[in-house]
Each structure stands twice: as structure tokens, then as C-alpha cells.
Design a protein around this motif. Sequence first.
Motif, PDB file in Angstrom:
ATOM      1  N   GLY A   1     -22.359  30.477 -34.914  1.00  0.00           N
ATOM      2  CA  GLY A   1     -21.220  32.389 -35.105  1.00  0.00           C
ATOM      3  C   GLY A   1     -22.891  32.510 -36.648  1.00  0.00           C
ATOM      4  N   ASP A   2     -22.166  33.270 -37.027  1.00  0.00           N
ATOM      5  CA  ASP A   2     -23.278  32.921 -39.095  1.00  0.00           C
ATOM      6  C   ASP A   2     -21.999  32.587 -40.078  1.00  0.00           C
ATOM      7  OD1 ASP A   2     -21.021  34.852 -39.465  1.00  0.00           O
ATOM      8  OD2 ASP A   2     -21.890  36.525 -39.199  1.00  0.00           O
ATOM      9  N   GLY A   3     -20.635  31.903 -39.853  1.00  0.00           N
ATOM     10  CA  GLY A   3     -20.288  31.319 -40.699  1.00  0.00           C
ATOM     11  C   GLY A   3     -19.151  32.307 -42.033  1.00  0.00           C
ATOM     12  N   ARG A   4     -19.597  33.526 -41.166  1.00  0.00           N
ATOM     13  CA  ARG A   4     -18.420  34.719 -41.858  1.00  0.00           C
ATOM     14  C   ARG A   4     -17.310  34.672 -41.596  1.00  0.00           C
ATOM     15  NH1 ARG A   4     -24.087  37.259 -42.910  1.00  0.00           N
ATOM     16  NH2 ARG A   4     -23.436  38.780 -40.935  1.00  0.00           N
ATOM     17  N   GLN A   5     -17.113  33.768 -39.769  1.00  0.00           N
ATOM     18  CA  GLN A   5     -16.292  34.696 -38.815  1.00  0.00           C
ATOM     19  C   GLN A   5     -15.280  34.055 -40.061  1.00  0.00           C
ATOM     20  OE1 GLN A   5     -18.764  32.625 -38.210  1.00  0.00           O
ATOM     21  NE2 GLN A   5     -18.635  31.863 -36.509  1.00  0.00           N
ATOM     22  N   ARG A   6     -13.878  34.922 -39.920  1.00  0.00           N
ATOM     23  CA  ARG A   6     -11.989  34.251 -40.665  1.00  0.00           C
ATOM     24  C   ARG A   6     -12.295  33.863 -39.492  1.00  0.00           C
ATOM     25  NH1 ARG A   6      -8.790  37.829 -43.594  1.00  0.00           N
ATOM     26  NH2 ARG A   6      -8.663  38.920 -41.661  1.00  0.00           N
ATOM     27  N   LEU A   7     -10.850  32.440 -39.775  1.00  0.00           N
ATOM     28  CA  LEU A   7      -9.938  31.553 -38.771  1.00  0.00           C
ATOM     29  C   LEU A   7      -8.890  31.701 -39.533  1.00  0.00           C
ATOM     30  CD1 LEU A   7     -12.501  28.745 -38.165  1.00  0.00           C
ATOM     31  CD2 LEU A   7     -12.696  30.867 -36.723  1.00  0.00           C
ATOM     32  N   SER A   8      -7.747  31.274 -38.064  1.00  0.00           N
ATOM     33  CA  SER A   8      -6.958  30.817 -39.102  1.00  0.00           C
ATOM     34  C   SER A   8      -6.864  29.959 -39.033  1.00  0.00           C
ATOM     35  CB  SER A   8      -5.268  32.062 -38.404  1.00  0.00           C
ATOM     36  OG  SER A   8      -5.474  34.013 -38.406  1.00  0.00           O
ATOM     37  N   LEU A   9      -6.168  28.695 -39.706  1.00  0.00           N
ATOM     38  CA  LEU A   9      -6.252  27.083 -39.197  1.00  0.00           C
ATOM     39  C   LEU A   9      -4.332  27.125 -39.845  1.00  0.00           C
ATOM     40  CD1 LEU A   9      -8.711  25.857 -41.496  1.00  0.00           C
ATOM     41  CD2 LEU A   9      -8.923  26.510 -39.017  1.00  0.00           C
ATOM     42  N   THR A  10      -4.161  25.877 -38.890  1.00  0.00           N
ATOM     43  CA  THR A  10      -1.863  25.799 -38.981  1.00  0.00           C
ATOM     44  C   THR A  10      -2.320  24.246 -39.049  1.00  0.00           C
ATOM     45  OG1 THR A  10      -2.266  27.164 -37.034  1.00  0.00           O
ATOM     46  CG2 THR A  10      -0.375  25.627 -37.414  1.00  0.00           C
ATOM     47  N   SER A  11      -1.299  23.948 -40.151  1.00  0.00           N
ATOM     48  CA  SER A  11      -1.269  22.763 -41.129  1.00  0.00           C
ATOM     49  C   SER A  11      -0.041  21.565 -39.937  1.00  0.00           C
ATOM     50  CB  SER A  11      -1.124  22.326 -42.709  1.00  0.00           C
ATOM     51  OG  SER A  11       0.134  23.310 -42.555  1.00  0.00           O
ATOM     52  N   VAL A  12      -0.557  20.851 -39.428  1.00  0.00           N
ATOM     53  CA  VAL A  12       0.748  19.997 -39.437  1.00  0.00           C
ATOM     54  C   VAL A  12       2.015  20.901 -39.355  1.00  0.00           C
ATOM     55  CG1 VAL A  12       0.869  17.845 -39.637  1.00  0.00           C
ATOM     56  CG2 VAL A  12       0.918  18.116 -37.231  1.00  0.00           C
ATOM     57  N   ALA A  13       2.383  20.177 -41.056  1.00  0.00           N
ATOM     58  CA  ALA A  13       3.513  20.251 -41.607  1.00  0.00           C
ATOM     59  C   ALA A  13       3.393  21.365 -41.286  1.00  0.00           C
ATOM     60  CB  ALA A  13       3.123  20.671 -43.097  1.00  0.00           C
ATOM     61  N   ASN A  14       3.524  23.054 -41.055  1.00  0.00           N
ATOM     62  CA  ASN A  14       3.460  24.516 -41.276  1.00  0.00           C
ATOM     63  C   ASN A  14       4.197  24.424 -38.975  1.00  0.00           C
ATOM     64  OD1 ASN A  14       3.726  25.104 -43.686  1.00  0.00           O
ATOM     65  ND2 ASN A  14       1.109  26.172 -43.137  1.00  0.00           N
ATOM     66  N   LEU A  15       3.704  23.433 -39.095  1.00  0.00           N
ATOM     67  CA  LEU A  15       3.775  23.816 -37.291  1.00  0.00           C
ATOM     68  C   LEU A  15       5.331  23.467 -37.163  1.00  0.00           C
ATOM     69  CD1 LEU A  15       2.959  24.100 -34.577  1.00  0.00           C
ATOM     70  CD2 LEU A  15       1.864  22.764 -34.217  1.00  0.00           C
ATOM     71  N   VAL A  16       5.019  21.891 -37.735  1.00  0.00           N
ATOM     72  CA  VAL A  16       6.465  20.845 -37.972  1.00  0.00           C
ATOM     73  C   VAL A  16       8.025  22.285 -38.253  1.00  0.00           C
ATOM     74  CG1 VAL A  16       7.634  19.367 -38.887  1.00  0.00           C
ATOM     75  CG2 VAL A  16       5.617  18.667 -38.361  1.00  0.00           C
ATOM     76  N   ASP A  17       7.615  22.765 -39.014  1.00  0.00           N
ATOM     77  CA  ASP A  17       8.339  23.577 -39.889  1.00  0.00           C
ATOM     78  C   ASP A  17       8.832  24.392 -39.271  1.00  0.00           C
ATOM     79  OD1 ASP A  17       8.904  22.095 -42.345  1.00  0.00           O
ATOM     80  OD2 ASP A  17       7.756  23.458 -43.504  1.00  0.00           O
ATOM     81  N   ALA A  18       8.393  25.497 -38.588  1.00  0.00           N
ATOM     82  CA  ALA A  18       8.704  26.480 -37.737  1.00  0.00           C
ATOM     83  C   ALA A  18       9.031  25.664 -36.030  1.00  0.00           C
ATOM     84  CB  ALA A  18       7.177  26.784 -37.208  1.00  0.00           C
ATOM     85  N   CYS A  19       8.653  24.133 -36.139  1.00  0.00           N
ATOM     86  CA  CYS A  19       9.331  23.822 -35.042  1.00  0.00           C
ATOM     87  C   CYS A  19      10.769  23.891 -35.197  1.00  0.00           C
ATOM     88  CB  CYS A  19       8.947  22.195 -34.132  1.00  0.00           C
ATOM     89  SG  CYS A  19       7.028  22.836 -33.238  1.00  0.00           S
ATOM     90  N   LEU A  20      11.122  23.279 -36.304  1.00  0.00           N
ATOM     91  CA  LEU A  20      12.382  23.130 -36.627  1.00  0.00           C
ATOM     92  C   LEU A  20      13.651  23.937 -37.438  1.00  0.00           C
ATOM     93  CD1 LEU A  20      11.769  19.628 -39.032  1.00  0.00           C
ATOM     94  CD2 LEU A  20      12.740  19.854 -36.586  1.00  0.00           C
ATOM     95  N   LEU A  21      13.097  24.828 -37.637  1.00  0.00           N
ATOM     96  CA  LEU A  21      13.440  26.203 -37.990  1.00  0.00           C
ATOM     97  C   LEU A  21      13.877  26.808 -36.020  1.00  0.00           C
ATOM     98  CD1 LEU A  21      11.315  28.100 -40.129  1.00  0.00           C
ATOM     99  CD2 LEU A  21      13.222  27.615 -40.687  1.00  0.00           C
ATOM    100  N   ALA A  22      12.996  27.259 -35.118  1.00  0.00           N
ATOM    101  CA  ALA A  22      13.379  27.533 -34.506  1.00  0.00           C
ATOM    102  C   ALA A  22      14.169  26.712 -33.041  1.00  0.00           C
ATOM    103  CB  ALA A  22      11.819  27.200 -32.747  1.00  0.00           C
ATOM    104  N   THR A  23      14.849  25.252 -33.489  1.00  0.00           N
ATOM    105  CA  THR A  23      16.035  24.729 -33.158  1.00  0.00           C
ATOM    106  C   THR A  23      17.387  25.176 -34.012  1.00  0.00           C
ATOM    107  OG1 THR A  23      16.097  23.256 -34.943  1.00  0.00           O
ATOM    108  CG2 THR A  23      15.101  23.146 -32.683  1.00  0.00           C
TER     109      THR A  23
END
Length: 320
Positions: free
Chosen positions: A194-216
Motif C-alpha cells: 500500500g502507501d502506509g496511510r491506510q487505517r487499521l483496526s487492531l485488537t489487543s488480546v486483552a480487549n478480545l478476552v474482555d469481550a469473550c467474558l462479557l459475552a458469557t
Amino acid sequence: MITVVTGASGFVGSALCRAARAAGHQVLALGRRPTVPTNLIGGAPYLSWDLADLAARPALPAPFTRPDAVIHCAGLATDWARPEAFHRGNVLATRGALAAFPETAHFVHLSTASVYDPRRPTVMAREDEADAVRHTDAYGRSKALAEAWVRRVRPDAVILRPHAVYGPGDTTLLPRVLQAVRRTPRGPRLFAIGDGRQRLSLTSVANLVDACLLATEGRAAGTFNITDREPVVLDDVLRQVLTAHNLPATPLYVPLALALPLARTAELLTRTARSARRPRLTVYAVRHLAHERTLDLTAARTHLGYQPAPTDLGPALRRN
């Protein structure tokens, strides 16, 4: 809660086991490896089980025969494998998890943002934008099929779609960045798309774990994007990684029009040679890196109570 975590020997599953144990859950860790270090899964009991093999179901220890929650993290997450391997690791394993625990109150399925169309930018995509996508890659197709099976069997399930998961113990994302550094006549360069200017959504494993536990914990059902609080810019992330590792390299961006034929050639040569090694460049990686990949979090915030932390590569960089 009595909780079963599949894929517990992997990066996300092991982090989830540790967090669930710390939160007071009784946890049974399932994985395909024969054994795992006890500290990796927070001291949870471990059972080796290939969920894709429906005939090889082992006896479950009490009280995990009817758990309160099953969080299905098992799967084959890579950009290069045979289609049948993706089908077994992602579709058949998901069917096995659903069949093994038909009466659990909460079924949480870990999917991926790769179910969105890789051929065009994903710009603050909402969950319904993955509907009717015709996948050209085996990984995205297998994860979409797994999602469809979950919805068919468990319409009350929660499906989570993270993008580019990183954190301490990551064996894929940050290591791949470092492997892309090459020496050139003008000094070390980090080759990127690409050109380096593209935006990305990253996911920290800590945020993902929080989401998993919230889902339960609640009664929400449906599909939810899960990422860090705000998108980041690719060039900023790459330079942060290089600085943290004291690498005097600079990013060198290859446009999509050039990178895509190179990736196709690399894949063709690998198949022709029948090599077991992953090509240095794949079509999947090129398409996912060349465009914006950002996800809308409105549904997760509204229905799961998800409150993600911002992107912070520091802990991952210090531990990888």
C-alpha cells in the motif's frame, strides 16, 4: 461460572483461560496438543481433544459435562494452508464443539474480520456487510461457513469478529512484521503493502478476552466486531515496531498493482515445488494490508457493554 475454552493451547485461548481463572471461573481447557504448561492456562485442568474428530470424544470430567459457557477459540488461523486443512480446523472443529456441548447456556464463537470482502476496503464496516461475500481465499471461506453453522445450530450464540490480534505471546502478527525486514543497497527496509496511510483496526488480546467474558455474562446474541478503541495508521505501527526492536530500517511500500502479481507468482512457485513452507508473500496478506481495514463497534458497545482500551503495542513489543 463453569466454562470450557477450546483452542486453549493457542495464543488467544491460553490468555482467555488465564483471565477466566483470575475472574473466578471454573475452567476446562481443551486443545489439540498432548500437553501444555500449567502456567500457560492459569492452572486450569487440560484435556487433549481434536474437536474435528467426532468419533474420538473423550470423557469429560465433572462438572464440565454441562458447562455454563463454551468459548470456542479453536481454529486454524493462517494465510497459507490447504483448503481441506482450513475446512477441518475451522468448520469441522466448530461443528464438533457445538455437538459436544448442546445444552450449554452460552456459546461464544471466535471468528475473524477476514469474513469481510478482502478485495475492497473495509471502512468502519458494520456486521451485516459480511453477508453474501463470495470468498476467494480458503481461510475467509472456512470462517464464514463456521459462522453460518453456528447461527443454524445456536441462534442464541455470540459470534465475535476481531481483526489483527496482538499481545504478549503473539506468534503471528508482530513476528511477521519483523520477518519482512530485508537488507538492500540503501540499507535495511521493511517491505509493506500500500502507501502506509491506510487505517487499521487492531485488537489487543486483552480487549478480545474482555469481550469473550462479557459475552458469557449477559443475554445478548448475534455477531459483533471486536477491536481496540480507535483505528491506527499502518506506517505509525510499523515504525513503532522497528523502534522497539532497535532496527535501523525504514518502511518501503509496494503498491497493490505490483504486489498482487508478485504474490500470485510466489504462491504458484510454492505449489509447483510442493513445498511445505509458506510463500514469503500471499494474495491474502496483500489484499488485507493494501486497503483500509476498520470496523464499527457500535453493536458490541450497545449490546455487550464492550468498552475497549486503545491500541497499546508496548506490552507485546516487550514480550515478543
